[in-house]
Design an enzyme around this catalytic site. Structure first.
Site, PDB file in Angstrom:
ATOM      1  N   HIS A  71      37.692  59.257  32.595  1.00 55.05           N
ATOM      2  CA  HIS A  71      38.153  58.702  33.868  1.00 55.05           C
ATOM      3  C   HIS A  71      39.497  59.235  34.333  1.00 55.05           C
ATOM      4  O   HIS A  71      39.824  59.154  35.514  1.00 55.05           O
ATOM      5  CB  HIS A  71      38.162  57.162  33.821  1.00 55.05           C
ATOM      6  CG  HIS A  71      39.325  56.578  33.080  1.00 55.05           C
ATOM      7  ND1 HIS A  71      39.287  56.301  31.744  1.00 55.05           N
ATOM      8  CD2 HIS A  71      40.570  56.230  33.505  1.00 55.05           C
ATOM      9  CE1 HIS A  71      40.456  55.791  31.369  1.00 55.05           C
ATOM     10  NE2 HIS A  71      41.250  55.740  32.413  1.00 55.05           N
ATOM     11  N   GLU A  75      42.861  63.250  37.407  1.00 53.92           N
ATOM     12  CA  GLU A  75      44.221  62.922  37.797  1.00 53.92           C
ATOM     13  C   GLU A  75      45.259  63.622  36.924  1.00 53.92           C
ATOM     14  O   GLU A  75      46.271  64.106  37.424  1.00 53.92           O
ATOM     15  CB  GLU A  75      44.426  61.397  37.738  1.00 53.92           C
ATOM     16  CG  GLU A  75      45.754  60.984  38.343  1.00 53.92           C
ATOM     17  CD  GLU A  75      45.857  59.487  38.565  1.00 53.92           C
ATOM     18  OE1 GLU A  75      45.002  58.753  38.059  1.00 53.92           O
ATOM     19  OE2 GLU A  75      46.807  59.094  39.248  1.00 53.92           O
ATOM     20  N   ASP A  76      45.007  63.650  35.631  1.00 52.93           N
ATOM     21  CA  ASP A  76      46.062  64.071  34.709  1.00 52.93           C
ATOM     22  C   ASP A  76      45.885  65.460  34.102  1.00 52.93           C
ATOM     23  O   ASP A  76      46.723  65.908  33.332  1.00 52.93           O
ATOM     24  CB  ASP A  76      46.179  63.051  33.562  1.00 52.93           C
ATOM     25  CG  ASP A  76      46.589  61.685  34.079  1.00 52.93           C
ATOM     26  OD1 ASP A  76      47.191  61.646  35.164  1.00 52.93           O
ATOM     27  OD2 ASP A  76      46.292  60.680  33.413  1.00 52.93           O
ATOM     28  N   ASP A 272      39.996  19.621  28.660  1.00 50.12           N
ATOM     29  CA  ASP A 272      39.129  20.538  27.917  1.00 50.12           C
ATOM     30  C   ASP A 272      39.887  21.376  26.897  1.00 50.12           C
ATOM     31  O   ASP A 272      39.466  22.450  26.543  1.00 50.12           O
ATOM     32  CB  ASP A 272      38.323  21.405  28.868  1.00 50.12           C
ATOM     33  CG  ASP A 272      39.137  21.890  30.024  1.00 50.12           C
ATOM     34  OD1 ASP A 272      38.608  22.582  30.882  1.00 50.12           O
ATOM     35  OD2 ASP A 272      40.325  21.578  30.050  1.00 50.12           O
TER      36      ASP A 272
HETATM   37 MN    MN Z   1      43.374  55.299  32.737  1.00 43.86          MN
END
Ligand code: MN
Length: 733
Positions: A71, A75-76, A272
């Protein structure tokens, strides 16, 4: 680091998982992030593996988990979308690209104040940004898996948040609490929502987090022992009915306990805290189990909830009951294994690990519901702050279901308060609402209602809405009704005030207020001022748009102003003799002034008024100007007249205005002047004209006469009253 544990976890629920593809993605992502480190010092790829593991916990399809592993590569690292597509197909490339884009467009979670001081350029920029984010959310709604990957990514980032600078930490935690946790909630993924909330809470409010955690720890041993005992007893009860069930204790997550405490529930009363859960094979067993529990223990009928027959919008199903055991209250949830999976994993529980789409009709309906709400966010949001606010309100917040004392179900937007509920029942109940009993205990009107609350509104016949309610209501309906009530009340208040102003002004003029307020003459004046009726006139005066003095001047007979002033001769006479009044106790408080407003003359009942820095002023008692401050009044009396030095001094005289109302007949004026002359009283000036005030009189004579004092004035007025055709004689000043 190895992919082995991940693969076996996936295979446990998906024997047909594409192991080869998973391995390729693993190696590819590990290579791409080579040399990169997390702020914690760990290799960057650990984050990618953790994200994939969280997705596997949700039992998602192979493509989703592959995309979880990769993922962050767009981006990186230097990898492009095209490369991903060539190597792993369009499906995975789209998912990774979707997650990357979501990461780039940050929702604006700054405060309203910050938004307000932003420059125009900044606002335009933020608006564009918000709009892009909105479009993106809509686009990703086409493939829910993008959101799921983003949520898994966020869980791991929150778990390693402590390695970031505190400023960044705060921003991410706030965004998590305001955007991502609500998304997880809307999708019913309790497992992720509770983790995100607790982690964000811990970073945003470390002190409060510690306090709640410590409180929970204090009673941990005691609570666990009690839970074990109850679990055994319940198992026995169910076995007798032939039901074999998983019974276990459950803990609420810390943030939800904190929210309850914040809403005013004392810690030791949070029901509860002792919660148990019963998992059974099928729906029928849920109800049989419930019946068995109710036979063995007393229970709160008003806290019984059937979310099986009436599922929540995010798909949640369960039976809730609260039983009483040795003075303790124990909250129990009963559900099937399948319902439990949905309660924990929400939409992910409806996911086909083969196709990556919702499998069941229920799953599709949750998904459709989510998309619908996204689409409902109108394009008319004109500020980023508003955009985020309505996202939170319309997209990520649930409705709450509350009950009337009779058990009728009402649906309100989440965050709705007792006031909203009162107005929902009936407008008058809203107006006279003073509070409520929520689940049997007293609650203030601003109490935020929660799912399943039973609400009994308390009213008082004389209670009225308060403007502060407007900040405690959530529903537009309640807001409108409160506003309308105030509009009507303001009108009534202005009307009363206007009447009072006018009456006071009439009294200053020594006119009869009751007569004047009802006279058709006043209606004429209203019409003259372009107003429909007397009410409108009073309201205008009450609101300050029209002055009472002006209205009274229209009502009063014309009196030429210069002639009302005492002549120079009279003023000089008064001065030479010094003040004609003194304080009763003879203490000299300096200058005393005879006030023109009511024009006291010797013999009148008078009263002193201690002014602020201007000595004592003298009024006729009852003068409207001094009625409001009785504590400043001083008793004064007229001094005895000093004995005259020469034989025949001219008497001291004082001008007084009187109004004679009479019929308009020949000789009337002559008779009046003759009557006055009999008392050797001088008429300084006078006007004779058709009556303007009282309708029973046809003419009025406005006279200024010089009298020696109240006694003489009284005699003159009595004399005039005895004339035929005179209806009324009034002293004006
Ligand atoms: Mn991430």
């Amino acid at each position: 680091m190895s992919i082995k544990p991940l693969i076996s976890q996936i295979q446990s629920y998906n024997p047909e998982a594409e192991v080869e593809l998973l391995e390729r993605c693993y190696r590819f992502a590990q290579d791409a992030h080579k040399g990169q480190k997390r702020k914690s010092g760990e290799p960057y790829f650990t984050h990618c593996l953790k994200t994939a593991e969280i997705l596997a916990e949700l039992r998602l399809d192979t493509h989703t988990i592959c995309s979880g592993l990769m993922h962050d590569v767009l981006e990186d690292t230097g990898i492009t979308r095209e490369e991903l597509q060539v190597r792993f197909g369009a499906n995975i490339a789209n998912l990774v690209e979707g997650v990357t884009k979501i990461g780039q467009y940050r929702p604006n979670v700054t405060t309203a104040t910050a938004a307000a001081v932003a420059t125009v350029e900044d606002r335009i920029h933020r608006k564009t940004q918000a709009e892009t984010y909105r479009k993106l959310l809509l686009a990703t709604a086409e493939d829910m898996r993008v959101i799921l990957i983003k949520l898994a990514d966020r869980v791991h980032n929150m778990e390693t948040l402590k390695f970031l600078t505190s400023e960044k930490c705060q921003r991410i935690a706030k965004e998590t609490l305001e955007i991502y946790a609500p998304i997880a909630h809307r999708l019913g993924i309790w497992r992720i929502m509770s983790r995100l909330e607790d982690l964000a809470f811990k970073h945003l409010y470390p002190g409060e987090y510690r306090k709640v955690a410590e409180l929970l720890d204090q009673k941990l041993v005691e609570r666990e022992a009690y839970c074990d005992k109850m679990v055994k007893q319940i198992r026995q009860v169910l076995e007798k009915r032939g039901i074999y069930a998983d019974v276990h204790g459950r803990t609420k997550h810390i943030y939800s306990i904190y929210q309850k405490i914040q809403k005013g529930t004392p810690f030791n009363e949070i029901r509860d805290l002792i919660g148990l859960r019963i998992l059974v094979k099928n729906e029928a067993d849920c109800y049989i189990a419930l019946g068995a529990l109710h036979q063995r223990w007393n229970y709160h009928p008003d806290r019984l909830r059937d979310w099986i027959g009436n599922p929540k919008k995010n798909g949640y199903q369960s039976l809730h009951t609260t039983i009483l055991d040795e003075g303790k209250t124990v909250e129990i949830q009963i559900r099937t294994y399948q319902m439990h999976k949905i309660a924990e994993d929400g939409i992910a529980a409806h996911w086909s690990y083969k196709e990556g789409v919702p499998t069941s009709a229920q799953g599709r309906s949750i998904f459709a519901n989510y998309k619908q709400i996204l689409e409902d966010i109108q394009e008319t949001q004109d500020s980023p702050h508003q955009f985020v606010a309505s996202m939170k309100l319309e997209l990520f917040q649930d409705e709450v279901y509350v009950f009337s004392p009779k058990g009728d179900l009402f649906t309100l937007p989440a965050g709705a308060t007792v006031i909203d509920f009162a107005y929902k029942i009936h407008t008058d109940i809203g107006h006279t609402c003073v509070g409520a009993e929520v689940n049997g205990s007293i609650a203030p009107i601003r109490r935020v209602l929660e799912n399943g609350d039973q609400v009994n509104i308390r009213t008082q016949p004389n209670a009225k809405p308060s403007r502060s309610w407007l900040s405690h209501v959530k529903t537009a309906a309640a807001r409108n009704k409160i506003r309308l009530w105030f509009r009507e009340k303001d009108r009534a208040d202005a009307l009363e005030l206007g009447k009072k102003f006018l009456a006071a002004e009439l009294r200053v003029s020594y006119l009869n207020a009751r007569d004047c307020l009802n006279s058709p003459k006043l209606l004429d004046i209203a019409k003259q001022l372009n107003l429909k009726n007397l009410e409108e006139l009073f309201i205008r005066i009450g609101n300050g748009y029209e002055s009472a003095t002006h209205v009274v001047s229209l009502l009063k007979p014309e009196v030429p102003e210069p002639e009302t002033k005492p002549t120079d001769e009279v003023v000089a006479k008064r001065k030479s003799q010094g003040p004609a009044v003194q304080l009763e106790n003879d203490i000299d408080l300096g200058m005393m002034r005879i006030m023109k407003c009511c024009n006291p003359i010797p013999g009148d009942q008078v009263v002193g008024y201690l002014t602020r820095g201007r000595g004592v002023s003298v009024h006729r008692s009852g003068c409207i100007r001094i009625l409001d401050e009785p504590e400043r009044l001083l008793a004064v009396k007229w001094t005895e007249k000093p004995s005259p030095k020469n034989e025949n001094p001219p008497p001291d005289v004082y001008p007084v205005k009187i109004l004679v109302e009479c019929s308009d007949r020949p000789g009337m004026l002559g008779e009046i002047t003759t009557a006055i002359a009999q008392y050797k009283v001088n008429i300084r000036c006078g006007t004779f004209q058709p009556s303007t005030v009282h309708l029973d009189a046809t003419a009025s004579d406005n006279l200024t006469i010089d009298v020696t004092g109240a006694e003489q004035l009284d005699k003159v007025m009595q004399g005039i009253r005895q004339l035929k055709g005179v209806q009324r004689v009034t002293r004006l000043s």
